[in-house]
Design an enzyme around this catalytic site. Structure first.
Site, PDB file in Angstrom:
ATOM      1  N   ASN A  84       0.867  -1.194   0.000  1.00  0.00           N
ATOM      2  CA  ASN A  84       0.000   0.000   0.000  1.00  0.00           C
ATOM      3  C   ASN A  84       0.898   1.236   0.000  1.00  0.00           C
ATOM      4  OD1 ASN A  84       0.488   0.951   2.836  1.00  0.00           O
ATOM      5  ND2 ASN A  84      -0.179  -1.146   3.231  1.00  0.00           N
ATOM      6  N   LYS A 143      10.339 -16.055 -10.527  1.00  0.00           N
ATOM      7  CA  LYS A 143       9.406 -15.064 -11.073  1.00  0.00           C
ATOM      8  C   LYS A 143       8.282 -15.788 -11.831  1.00  0.00           C
ATOM      9  CE  LYS A 143       9.334 -11.145 -14.173  1.00  0.00           C
ATOM     10  NZ  LYS A 143      10.001 -10.535 -15.298  1.00  0.00           N
ATOM     11  N   ASP A 151      -3.321  -7.035   5.568  1.00  0.00           N
ATOM     12  CA  ASP A 151      -4.152  -8.029   6.260  1.00  0.00           C
ATOM     13  C   ASP A 151      -3.991  -9.418   5.644  1.00  0.00           C
ATOM     14  OD1 ASP A 151      -5.340  -6.412   8.221  1.00  0.00           O
ATOM     15  OD2 ASP A 151      -6.590  -5.477   6.685  1.00  0.00           O
ATOM     16  N   LYS A 171      -9.564  -4.268  19.563  1.00  0.00           N
ATOM     17  CA  LYS A 171      -8.115  -4.478  19.634  1.00  0.00           C
ATOM     18  C   LYS A 171      -7.560  -4.155  21.020  1.00  0.00           C
ATOM     19  CE  LYS A 171      -7.330  -4.193  14.693  1.00  0.00           C
ATOM     20  NZ  LYS A 171      -6.254  -4.442  13.755  1.00  0.00           N
ATOM     21  N   PHE A 222      -3.965   2.966  15.034  1.00  0.00           N
ATOM     22  CA  PHE A 222      -4.415   3.911  14.005  1.00  0.00           C
ATOM     23  C   PHE A 222      -5.429   3.182  13.148  1.00  0.00           C
ATOM     24  CE2 PHE A 222      -1.979   7.951  13.572  1.00  0.00           C
ATOM     25  CZ  PHE A 222      -1.333   7.882  14.790  1.00  0.00           C
ATOM     26  N   LYS A 280     -12.884  -0.591  16.551  1.00  0.00           N
ATOM     27  CA  LYS A 280     -11.492  -1.077  16.576  1.00  0.00           C
ATOM     28  C   LYS A 280     -10.854  -0.827  17.936  1.00  0.00           C
ATOM     29  CE  LYS A 280     -10.530  -0.965  11.660  1.00  0.00           C
ATOM     30  NZ  LYS A 280      -9.932  -0.294  10.521  1.00  0.00           N
TER      31      LYS A 280
END
Ligand code: PMT
Length: 399
Positions: free
Chosen positions: A206, A285, A275, A340, A321, A336
């Site tokens: 990301n 490859k 995740d 958590k 976060f 959350k």
């Protein structure tokens, strides 16, 4: 940080005096009111007019001025910070032994503001027992010493003695004017993305840049914490005053977090952890074929915060976060926070482009605490957010 802060920059006679121009310029850009004092020797390296143009105010060189102005007293008493940059072996000796024979040394003897020195000299001079003894006297008196860098020196040799990078000087100056509310605390921060490899050259990831985590690491360090930053693969450069643990995948990040957790007082999980990861990583490859690659099998990565929840001590402060694209930022954050087992959560809105990841601004942020803390920002710079979060936690937990 520096807006409306009054900073006196004292320049002494070393070749690095020209580098102090960048320091004065940076302080002005960041909103500080800067006054410059120079020794006579410093004026042989760079002219007072240069600093006058940068600081936009008169530069003080002479001990003897007009009857209305007594700069050797007022300069160091009517400011928030004095920085001596570069600081020669001579000024360090004068400061350590109370010698006041010119404007700068007299101003330093009369100063009531915190003082930071930035020594810069030949490596043999730096290592001389007399210089080291003087530095110890000054450090014991509360003067903040910014050790020189190692590298090439103007005298043609190399070693420790180089004028440090501007960022480190600015960070040490900021620390000198900040309440040390995190003194004695060990802070662990995770930042950046993780990479989950499909084959040796391709991965799922990301756009996290690590900026948010680095801002928190710096803010905690500025408040006196010993800081370790576990950083996924990104361009962010970690300053050497922060312990840096590079990792690549979510599993590596989990291992690094768990191995540091016992020695951590506060954990800030800003990392954008993947995740899922490919079920198998191909050894070679993956070759393209004529047809589509119809299935990419993924498996769940461990949830680091859930594993932390299982082993944490109650007195540890755990901050998560949450990067969200959906509308109900607060509701998602609350879920959350509970799931958590967090003490605080910082939920921010992320977009495909600009704000959120990568930019220096977060577009919408909510801070929630299990103690009922609530803050909402429509838009906030990541550094400001880091300072605000650190201060909120320090106040709420009486750090
Ligand atoms: O790095 P920047 O470019 O500055 O961008 C900053 C940021 C947008 C990445 C940051 O502000 C942010 O929102 N980080 C959290 C991103 C995220 O993964 O959110 P999440 O809702 O998926 O995860 C919630 C929390 O669980 C996070 O603290 C995350 O670190 C943690 N987590 C997630 C997955 C996982 N497997 N284990 C975890 O511990």
């Amino acid at each position: 940080m520096w807006t409306q802060k009054r900073v006196v920059v004292a320049v002494t006679g070393g070749i690095a005096a020209y580098k102090t121009c960048s320091l004065v310029s940076k302080l002005r850009q960041e909103g500080a009111e800067v006054k410059v004092a120079m020794t006579k020797n410093a004026t042989s390296f760079i002219s007072p007019e240069c600093f006058e143009a940068l600081a936009r105010t008169k530069v003080y060189v002479d001990l003897w001025g007009s009857a209305e102005e007594i700069p050797h007293i007022s300069l160091g008493q009517e400011c928030d910070l004095v920085v001596v940059a570069p600081a020669t072996a001579n000024i360090l000796a004068k400061m350590a032994h109370g010698i006041a024979d010119d404007l700068v040394s007299t101003m330093l003897l009369a100063a009531t503001a915190p003082v930071v020195v930035v020594p810069s000299m030949n490596a043999v001079m730096w290592e001389h027992p007399a210089v080291q003894a003087n530095l110890k006297i000054l450090a014991d008196r509360g003067v903040r010493v910014v050790n020189p860098d190692v590298g090439n020196l103007a005298c043609g040799t190399s070693g420790r003695g180089r004028f440090p990078e501007l960022d480190r000087i600015m960070a040490e100056m900021a620390k000198a004017v900040t309440v040390q509310s995190y003194q004695g605390k060990r802070v662990l921060v995770t930042a950046g993305p993780t990479r989950e490899y499909l084959d040796p050259v391709r991965f799922l990831s990301n756009p996290s840049t690590g900026k948010m985590g680095l801002a928190i690491a710096k803010a905690a360090w500025q408040r006196g914490a010993e800081v370790t930053l576990i950083l996924g693969p990104c361009e962010t450069k970690v300053p050497d005053y922060i312990n840096h643990v590079p990792v690549v995948s979510a599993e590596e990040m989990l291992e690094a977090v768990l191995s540091h957790l016992a020695n951590t007082d506060l954990l800030f999980m800003t990392a954008a952890v993947a995740d899922y990861r490919p079920k198998c990583e191909a050894a070679e490859k993956i070759k393209k074929t004529q047809s589509d690659l119809s299935t990419l099998e993924l498996t769940r990565n461990p949830d680091i915060l859930l594993q932390v929840k299982a082993v944490r001590r109650p007195e540890q402060i755990i901050v998560g976060f949450a990067a969200e694209t959906a509308a109900d930022l607060v509701e998602l954050a609350k879920k959350k926070l509970t799931a958590k087992g967090l003490d605080y959560i910082v939920a921010n809105r992320v977009h495909k482009t600009d704000k959120g990841f990568s930019s220096s601004v977060q577009s919408e942020v909510v801070i929630l605490g299990k103690d009922g803390s609530y803050r909402h920002y429509q838009e906030i710079n990541k550094e400001e957010l880091a300072h605000s979060l650190c201060d909120l936690i320090a106040t709420a937990n009486q750090l």
